[in-house]
Design a protein around this motif. Structure first.
Motif, PDB file in Angstrom:
ATOM      1  N   SER A 346       0.799  -1.217   0.000  1.00 38.97           N
ATOM      2  CA  SER A 346       0.000   0.000   0.000  1.00 38.97           C
ATOM      3  C   SER A 346       0.837   1.274   0.000  1.00 38.97           C
ATOM      4  O   SER A 346       0.308   2.370  -0.178  1.00 38.97           O
ATOM      5  N   ASP A 347       2.134   1.138   0.207  1.00 35.92           N
ATOM      6  CA  ASP A 347       3.018   2.316   0.279  1.00 35.92           C
ATOM      7  C   ASP A 347       3.562   2.628  -1.103  1.00 35.92           C
ATOM      8  O   ASP A 347       4.508   2.004  -1.562  1.00 35.92           O
ATOM      9  N   ARG A 348       2.973   3.619  -1.783  1.00 39.87           N
ATOM     10  CA  ARG A 348       3.392   3.911  -3.154  1.00 39.87           C
ATOM     11  C   ARG A 348       4.799   4.499  -3.229  1.00 39.87           C
ATOM     12  O   ARG A 348       5.387   4.561  -4.303  1.00 39.87           O
ATOM     13  N   TRP A 349       5.345   4.947  -2.108  1.00 31.85           N
ATOM     14  CA  TRP A 349       6.713   5.470  -2.106  1.00 31.85           C
ATOM     15  C   TRP A 349       7.674   4.519  -1.398  1.00 31.85           C
ATOM     16  O   TRP A 349       8.769   4.915  -1.007  1.00 31.85           O
ATOM     17  N   THR A 355       7.454   4.229  -8.300  1.00 31.88           N
ATOM     18  CA  THR A 355       6.455   5.277  -8.462  1.00 31.88           C
ATOM     19  C   THR A 355       6.951   6.419  -9.331  1.00 31.88           C
ATOM     20  O   THR A 355       6.182   7.041 -10.069  1.00 31.88           O
ATOM     21  N   ALA A 356       8.233   6.736  -9.237  1.00 32.06           N
ATOM     22  CA  ALA A 356       8.757   7.870 -10.002  1.00 32.06           C
ATOM     23  C   ALA A 356       8.626   7.669 -11.505  1.00 32.06           C
ATOM     24  O   ALA A 356       8.667   8.627 -12.265  1.00 32.06           O
ATOM     25  N   ASP A 357       8.459   6.429 -11.944  1.00 31.73           N
ATOM     26  CA  ASP A 357       8.223   6.182 -13.368  1.00 31.73           C
ATOM     27  C   ASP A 357       6.938   6.850 -13.841  1.00 31.73           C
ATOM     28  O   ASP A 357       6.778   7.173 -15.009  1.00 31.73           O
ATOM     29  N   HIS A 358       5.998   7.019 -12.935  1.00 29.88           N
ATOM     30  CA  HIS A 358       4.727   7.636 -13.289  1.00 29.88           C
ATOM     31  C   HIS A 358       4.753   9.147 -13.091  1.00 29.88           C
ATOM     32  O   HIS A 358       4.164   9.896 -13.868  1.00 29.88           O
ATOM     33  N   ALA A 359       5.412   9.606 -12.033  1.00 29.75           N
ATOM     34  CA  ALA A 359       5.230  10.987 -11.589  1.00 29.75           C
ATOM     35  C   ALA A 359       6.409  11.908 -11.824  1.00 29.75           C
ATOM     36  O   ALA A 359       6.225  13.113 -11.959  1.00 29.75           O
ATOM     37  N   ALA A 360       7.609  11.391 -11.856  1.00 29.02           N
ATOM     38  CA  ALA A 360       8.765  12.296 -11.785  1.00 29.02           C
ATOM     39  C   ALA A 360       9.956  11.784 -12.583  1.00 29.02           C
ATOM     40  O   ALA A 360      11.040  11.575 -12.043  1.00 29.02           O
ATOM     41  N   VAL A 361       9.772  11.597 -13.877  1.00 18.24           N
ATOM     42  CA  VAL A 361      10.867  11.153 -14.740  1.00 18.24           C
ATOM     43  C   VAL A 361      11.647  12.379 -15.218  1.00 18.24           C
ATOM     44  O   VAL A 361      11.101  13.222 -15.928  1.00 18.24           O
ATOM     45  N   PRO A 362      12.922  12.508 -14.840  1.00 15.44           N
ATOM     46  CA  PRO A 362      13.715  13.661 -15.272  1.00 15.44           C
ATOM     47  C   PRO A 362      14.527  13.360 -16.536  1.00 15.44           C
ATOM     48  O   PRO A 362      14.928  12.219 -16.768  1.00 15.44           O
ATOM     49  N   GLN A 363      14.761  14.392 -17.330  1.00 14.10           N
ATOM     50  CA  GLN A 363      15.586  14.238 -18.527  1.00 14.10           C
ATOM     51  C   GLN A 363      16.275  15.549 -18.863  1.00 14.10           C
ATOM     52  O   GLN A 363      15.671  16.620 -18.783  1.00 14.10           O
ATOM     53  N   ALA A 443      11.076  18.428  -5.918  1.00 13.61           N
ATOM     54  CA  ALA A 443       9.786  19.085  -5.705  1.00 13.61           C
ATOM     55  C   ALA A 443       8.636  18.253  -6.260  1.00 13.61           C
ATOM     56  O   ALA A 443       7.585  18.117  -5.624  1.00 13.61           O
ATOM     57  N   VAL A 444       8.833  17.678  -7.452  1.00 19.75           N
ATOM     58  CA  VAL A 444       7.771  16.892  -8.081  1.00 19.75           C
ATOM     59  C   VAL A 444       7.631  15.529  -7.409  1.00 19.75           C
ATOM     60  O   VAL A 444       6.526  15.105  -7.044  1.00 19.75           O
ATOM     61  N   ALA A 445       8.746  14.825  -7.243  1.00 16.89           N
ATOM     62  CA  ALA A 445       8.687  13.488  -6.645  1.00 16.89           C
ATOM     63  C   ALA A 445       8.196  13.548  -5.199  1.00 16.89           C
ATOM     64  O   ALA A 445       7.444  12.686  -4.746  1.00 16.89           O
ATOM     65  N   GLY A 446       8.615  14.579  -4.464  1.00  9.45           N
ATOM     66  CA  GLY A 446       8.236  14.709  -3.066  1.00  9.45           C
ATOM     67  C   GLY A 446       6.886  15.360  -2.850  1.00  9.45           C
ATOM     68  O   GLY A 446       6.439  15.492  -1.706  1.00  9.45           O
ATOM     69  N   GLU A 447       6.235  15.767  -3.945  1.00 13.43           N
ATOM     70  CA  GLU A 447       4.934  16.433  -3.861  1.00 13.43           C
ATOM     71  C   GLU A 447       4.976  17.579  -2.846  1.00 13.43           C
ATOM     72  O   GLU A 447       4.100  17.742  -1.988  1.00 13.43           O
TER      73      GLU A 447
END
Length: 477
Positions: A346-349, A355-363, A443-447
């Motif tokens: 249940s812990d998405r982090w 989880t970062a594959d969905h929310a916070a992929v940097p390039q 900022a994005v990954a940590g919401e």
């Protein structure tokens, strides 16, 4: 001769992603075998990240220097192409993987050289270079990390034309006089930046309406403007319908829709990637050969209990750093499951969840100017149904940018989720912005809420002061 050996984990592919899986499973005490048919270290080490950035670094450093009064006059004239290529060779370890082998040996991973293929559940056969066969059984997991390859489009005449893919573009021994690049994505713009500066006359032929179409529109506009100023010809809304190169050598002719012909000495097709899964025996476990492998957030292949896929092959994000992130996830999960340690599903982090594959992929795109982005673009956020606001700021107005270079040009955008008041995405374009990206990723990954970001004070005078300007603009409404 066939040897049968059993390991806890068998990893197919020893690029940086496969190496990271091996590192995590070995650190957990699991016996691990790694199978590689080419050089240990994979494309990133020899034909992608390392050689491409070695080609680009002198180009960017010279561009930065030329924008500084007092220094610009000291860097006149062309780059030393021979020296740049020599340093590129060093960064690619001169295409020798002894160092990678020594590292894998140091962590206790067993290396098998040869072509590996599944032969049923938990079974891998390695066909060695001397005709020997090794039959490997995995007690707990087989991990596919075989990466991806460049795809050439089905165009008449292309198959025998000796066209470049990203591999040839990053390992070429000299700058071609005329280089045509088909495609306007990351590989296309980076190689246009590099080879133009190293002496090639570069023409880009782009099917779409602009460069870097997966990023915010202003990014491609900035990069295109800079490339044109450097001497690159960019033709958008252009289709290549045929390639002519008798014998596969000498000048190459590209036939465009409408009949126009473009001549070059070499042509690079930067038009997409496909998974290297066509010859690894997927059919023996009920999967489609040559397919992308669908995985859950533990990187386990859907419908299996023992097969994992990390890196490019799962198509979540075709980026080395993201593949290594997945490798850390998968390695820890495999070890936990092998040791019957319960996972907090249940812990998405949690450490088990990609989880970062969905929310916070940097390039970062290493052009001049650099482009850097994490999370969703404005268009992606809107398409996903979020109620959002784009907050923009001209980077040139930030004091640190003016100190960085004369006539600095750049732009920043953050995409704010108005319901949760967090950032869904951040994009920068401008000289040196790659070093801004990790703060955006946190900022994005940590919401992190906008109110909390207000208390993260940027140092003056740095380009990172743009964070304060973006937040001020957001607060002003």
């Amino acid at each position: 001769m066939t040897q049968a050996v059993e390991y806890d984990v068998v990893v197919l592919g020893a690029g940086p992603v496969g190496e990271n899986v091996a590192d995590r499973t070995r650190a957990a005490g699991l016996s691990t075998a790694v199978v590689e048919s080419e050089l240990l270290g994979g494309d990133c080490s020899y034909w992608a990240c390392m050689p491409s950035k070695a080609l680009l670094r002198p180009v960017i450093a010279r561009a930065d220097a030329r924008r500084l009064p007092g220094l610009s006059g000291a860097v006149r004239g062309p780059l030393d192409t021979k020296a740049v290529l020599a340093r590129r060779d060093e960064q690619a370890s001169n295409w020798n993987d002894d160092g990678q082998l020594a590292w894998l040996d140091s962590i206790g991973a067993r290396v098998y050289r040869g072509k590996g293929a599944l032969h049923g559940p938990r079974k891998v056969v390695v066909y060695g270079p001397e005709g020997e066969h090794h039959s490997l059984t995995a007690r707990h997991a087989v991990v596919v990390s075989t990466g991806s390859r460049a795809v050439l489009p089905d165009i008449p005449g292309l198959a025998g034309a000796g066209a470049w893919t990203s591999r040839e573009a990053t390992s070429a021994r000299e700058a071609p006089g005329r280089l045509a690049i088909v495609g306007g994505g990351v590989v296309g713009v980076e190689m246009a930046t590099a080879w133009q500066a190293l002496g090639s006359q570069v023409t880009m032929l782009v099917r779409g309406g602009g460069l870097l179409p997966r990023m915010e529109p202003f990014v491609g506009e900035h990069v295109a403007e800079s490339l044109k100023e450097a001497g690159v010809t960019i033709r958008t809304d252009t289709d290549v319908t045929a390639v002519e190169r008798p014998g596969g050598s000498g000048p190459v002719t590209l036939v465009l829709a409408g009949g126009e012909r473009v001549e070059a000495d070499e042509v690079l097709f930067a038009t997409g990637r496909a998974p290297r899964t066509d010859t690894i025996g997927l059919e023996t476990v009920g999967l489609e050969p040559g397919s992308w492998l669908k995985v859950d957030d533990s990187c386990r292949v859907e419908g299996t209990q023992w097969l994992y896929a990390v890196g490019d092959v799962n198509r979540r994000a075709l980026l080395t750093h993201q593949g290594k992130y997945q490798a850390r996830i998968a390695g820890d999960v495999i070890a936990a499951r092998a040791q019957h340690v319960p996972l907090l599903e249940s812990d998405r982090w949690g450490a088990h969840c990609a989880t970062a594959d969905h929310a916070a992929v940097p390039q970062v795109v290493f052009t001049d100017p650099e482009a850097a982005a994490v999370g969703l673009s404005l268009a992606e956020a809107e398409q996903a149904g979020h109620r959002v606001r784009a907050v923009d700021h001209d980077l040139a107005s930030v004091a640190g940018a003016g100190l960085y270079a004369e006539n600095y040009r750049g732009h920043a955008r953050m995409v704010v989720d108005l319901d949760r008041e967090i950032l869904l995405g951040v994009t920068f374009v401008g000289a040196g912005v790659g070093e801004l990206l990790h703060s955006a990723t946190i900022a994005v990954a940590g919401e992190v809420s906008v109110d909390r970001l207000w208390h993260a004070v940027p140092s003056f005078p740095t380009i990172s002061e743009v964070w304060l300007r973006l937040l001020e603009t957001y607060r002003a409404g």
